[in-house]
Design a protein around this motif. Structure first.
Motif, short mmCIF file in Angstrom:
data_model
loop_
_atom_site.label_atom_id
_atom_site.label_comp_id
_atom_site.label_asym_id
_atom_site.label_seq_id
_atom_site.Cartn_x
_atom_site.Cartn_y
_atom_site.Cartn_z
N PHE A 154 2.33 3.75 1.20
CA PHE A 154 3.89 4.34 1.61
C PHE A 154 4.58 4.75 0.32
CE2 PHE A 154 2.41 1.77 5.09
CZ PHE A 154 2.82 2.29 6.16
N PRO A 155 5.48 5.61 0.40
CA PRO A 155 6.10 6.21 -0.83
C PRO A 155 6.99 5.04 -1.39
CG PRO A 155 6.32 7.87 0.75
CD PRO A 155 5.65 6.71 1.48
N GLY A 156 6.74 4.96 -2.78
CA GLY A 156 7.19 3.73 -3.43
C GLY A 156 6.60 2.37 -3.56
N SER A 157 5.39 2.49 -3.08
CA SER A 157 4.61 1.32 -3.41
C SER A 157 4.13 1.28 -4.70
CB SER A 157 3.25 1.27 -2.36
OG SER A 157 2.44 2.37 -2.90
N TYR A 158 3.84 -0.21 -5.25
CA TYR A 158 3.44 -0.59 -6.46
C TYR A 158 2.11 -1.31 -6.22
CZ TYR A 158 3.33 -3.02 -10.98
OH TYR A 158 2.83 -3.23 -12.28
N ASP A 159 1.18 -0.69 -6.63
CA ASP A 159 -0.33 -1.01 -6.07
C ASP A 159 -1.12 -2.03 -7.33
OD1 ASP A 159 0.46 0.45 -4.18
OD2 ASP A 159 -0.45 2.18 -4.92
N GLU A 160 -0.46 -2.33 -8.36
CA GLU A 160 -1.17 -3.08 -9.30
C GLU A 160 -1.50 -4.58 -8.92
OE1 GLU A 160 -2.30 -2.03 -12.38
OE2 GLU A 160 -1.62 0.09 -11.30
N THR A 161 -2.63 -5.13 -9.18
CA THR A 161 -3.00 -6.20 -8.46
C THR A 161 -3.24 -7.42 -9.83
OG1 THR A 161 -5.20 -5.68 -7.99
CG2 THR A 161 -3.49 -5.56 -6.32
N PRO A 162 -2.38 -7.79 -10.67
CA PRO A 162 -2.89 -8.35 -11.93
C PRO A 162 -3.35 -9.88 -11.67
CG PRO A 162 -0.29 -8.66 -11.39
CD PRO A 162 -1.08 -7.79 -10.36
N PHE A 163 -3.18 -10.64 -10.48
CA PHE A 163 -3.44 -11.79 -10.32
C PHE A 163 -4.97 -11.91 -9.71
CE2 PHE A 163 1.00 -11.61 -10.08
CZ PHE A 163 1.54 -12.04 -11.25
N LEU B 221 12.52 5.84 -5.57
CA LEU B 221 11.36 5.26 -5.42
C LEU B 221 10.70 4.46 -6.62
CD1 LEU B 221 9.20 7.97 -3.62
CD2 LEU B 221 10.17 6.04 -2.51
N GLN B 222 11.04 5.05 -7.97
CA GLN B 222 10.58 4.32 -9.26
C GLN B 222 11.55 3.09 -9.14
OE1 GLN B 222 8.22 4.67 -11.12
NE2 GLN B 222 8.92 3.10 -12.44
N MET B 223 12.72 3.02 -8.68
CA MET B 223 13.68 1.92 -8.71
C MET B 223 12.80 0.75 -8.02
SD MET B 223 17.38 3.63 -8.71
CE MET B 223 18.11 2.03 -8.92
#
Length: 529
Positions: A334-343, A477-479
């Protein structure tokens, strides 16, 4: 349910041992669904806030604008055929569709729209915040929503884009009810709330024939639906809590769809008469810690917890095919998602974090969980992996409604649960996971932050509201991406997975639509061959 299962097994044992499997057959033009529906607390659109109740509301009611079965990614006309916006005046004017009627036969009027919105605001039940965020309250709603002939003018207060407001009005509590019928069933000034928790008064593709809490739902096709009558005559949803029983019923042909089967059961299906369809979901699954519990308030506990979840182990076994690793509050895709999985699972690192923070172990914590697959399996996995660092979970299983009620009361310690957007805008989840301006017990908010008693830092609250009013689409979206990164790094809410929903069904079933949220489950296009 045990008696039902026993009866089915007994019937099967009466068949000759050498005979081939004999499939039963559900009634022609009736879709029969096996589903765990014990999460339902209410089905009145002004109160319904659970996943299953959302599905019912979508199939029984319409909104002015709505996402529909034809394409769940497009905001389409509903009871409004067209609308115009005046951003400067903060108004949207809707023109109602000609000829639309409620299931009762009453015409849909602009007055019904005004009544429906006013009713949600005045009752002020759980989902009311979705509408009141537009600046509406019991004192001003008559001025904010006005009818004029076949048009309704909606005024909003706040720095919102019209696109945001339309998404709000496509949400569940904005469903339009038959004001004539509801008023006839009002008792002691409840605006029909008690009656609508056992009946329906909508204009949707289906009407509610029967609802028995914790047992079954029967919906019948609405032949006058403006978008065309459904393909099937009725839909029966049978409450079947046990996934093994769902599989048995499906394999014997006693149901057409099974909604809650485990990955192992899905993998074990071998009949050519059964198919499996997978639907990406917007729901995120999380582990949260109530900040009323002293042993869970140290941020080091939150950080360590992120390294005590066996993400890979669970997605490769007990939730395989049903969830993917996702560690941010807005769903991937979805627009604006943050998809990094650091854990990742690292008990040694978790122990080091706890030791450096001077936290004595063991810590014993009660963990509330819905007593159904896959939640109980997930809880047991968490119990085993957290014990590696001296955090001991005591699992407290309950029905969906029991667990959710306890969560809303803030009487839990730790909670294993899920969250789906109330409407398809990133603010829906940002307000749930990154905002809590009043953490007092008497300031109820339908958010994960308030329910976990997390007093969100003032700076994060400000960022959440700033993102809501940002006019530039990409900047906005970046916010939201930055907010997700902050919540991911430090909060008492450990987001672990995003759902991928598998539904097993008879091979002759077509047209079933299970969109990204519970509000996007549609039976209107279902057909049976």
């Amino acid at each position: 349910m045990k008696h039902l299962k026993t009866a089915l097994l007994a019937s099967a044992m009466m068949l000759p041992m050498a005979a081939p499997a004999v499939f039963a057959k559900t009634p022609d033009n009736v879709l029969v669904v096996a589903q765990n529906i014990d999460d339902i607390v209410a089905i009145d659109p002004a109160q319904a806030y659970e996943f299953t109740s959302g599905e019912l509301v979508t199939n029984l009611y319409d909104r002015l604008v709505q996402y529909d079965a034809e394409d769940t990614t497009v905001l389409a006309p509903g009871l409004a055929s067209e609308w115009s916006t005046d951003e400067a005046a903060k108004t949207i004017t809707f023109t109602l569709r000609d000829g639309a009627t409620f299931a009762s036969g009453n015409p849909v009027t602009a007055e019904d729209v005004v009544y429906s919105f006013s009713r949600v605001v005045k009752l002020n039940l759980t989902p009311a915040f979705i509408l009141t965020q537009l600046g509406w309250n019991a004192d001003n709603i008559a001025e904010m929503v006005k009818a004029d002939g076949n048009t309704v003018t909606v005024t909003y207060a706040g720095d919102f884009s019209p696109a945001f407001v339309l998404n709000v009005l496509a949400a569940r509590p904005a469903s339009i009810v038959d004001s004539v019928l509801v008023r006839e069933n009002e008792v002691d000034g409840d605006m029909g709330n008690a009656w609508l928790n056992a009946n329906a008064a909508g204009s949707g593709p289906f009407t509610l024939k029967r609802y028995t809490a914790g047992q079954m739902v029967r919906m019948e096709a609405n032949p006058t639906y403006f978008n065309g009558a459904p393909e099937v005559d009725s839909v029966i949803i049978r409450h079947v809590a046990e996934s093994a029983t769902q599989q048995l019923l499906l394999e014997q042909g006693d149901v057409d769809l099974a909604r809650n089967m485990t990955p192992d059961q899905i993998a074990s299906l071998s009949s050519d008469e059964i198919k499996v369809e997978t639907f990406p979901q917007a729901a995120v699954h999380f582990l949260s810690f109530n900040q009323k519990t002293d042993s869970l308030t140290n941020p080091a506990v939150w950080e360590a917890a992120r390294y005590l979840v066996d993400y890979k182990g669970m997605t490769e076994t007990i939730i395989k095919g049903q969830m993917d690793v996702h560690q941010a509050f807005w769903p991937k895709g979805f627009p604006g998602s943050y998809d990094e999985t650091p854990f990742s699972y690292d008990p040694e690192k978790a122990k080091s974090i706890l030791t450096e923070a001077g936290i004595d172990s063991p810590i014993t914590v009660s963990l509330d969980v819905i007593n159904a697959a896959p939640f109980t399996d997930m809880a047991q996995s968490l119990q085993a992996s957290f014990a590696d660092a001296g955090i001991n979970f005591e699992i407290l299983p309950g029905t969906g409604s029991q667990v959710i009620t306890k969560y809303r009361e803030r009487s839990h310690e730790a909670m294993l649960l899920y969250w789906g957007p109330d409407f398809m805008d990133p603010h829906s989840n940002a307000k749930a996971f990154a905002y809590n301006s009043d953490n007092s017990d008497d300031s109820y908010a339908a958010t994960t932050t308030w329910r976990n008693a997390w007093a969100v830092p003032a700076e994060m609250n400000e960022k959440t509201m700033a993102a809501l009013s940002e006019g530039d689409a990409e900047t906005r979206l970046q916010m939201y991406r930055e907010l997700q990164q902050e919540v991911q790094a430090s909060s008492p809410i450990v987001i672990m997975f995003q759902a991928a929903y598998q539904v097993a069904m008879d091979k002759g079933v077509t047209g079933y639509v299970n969109g990204a949220t519970s509000d996007f489950v549609f039976y209107r296009l279902v057909d049976k061959d």
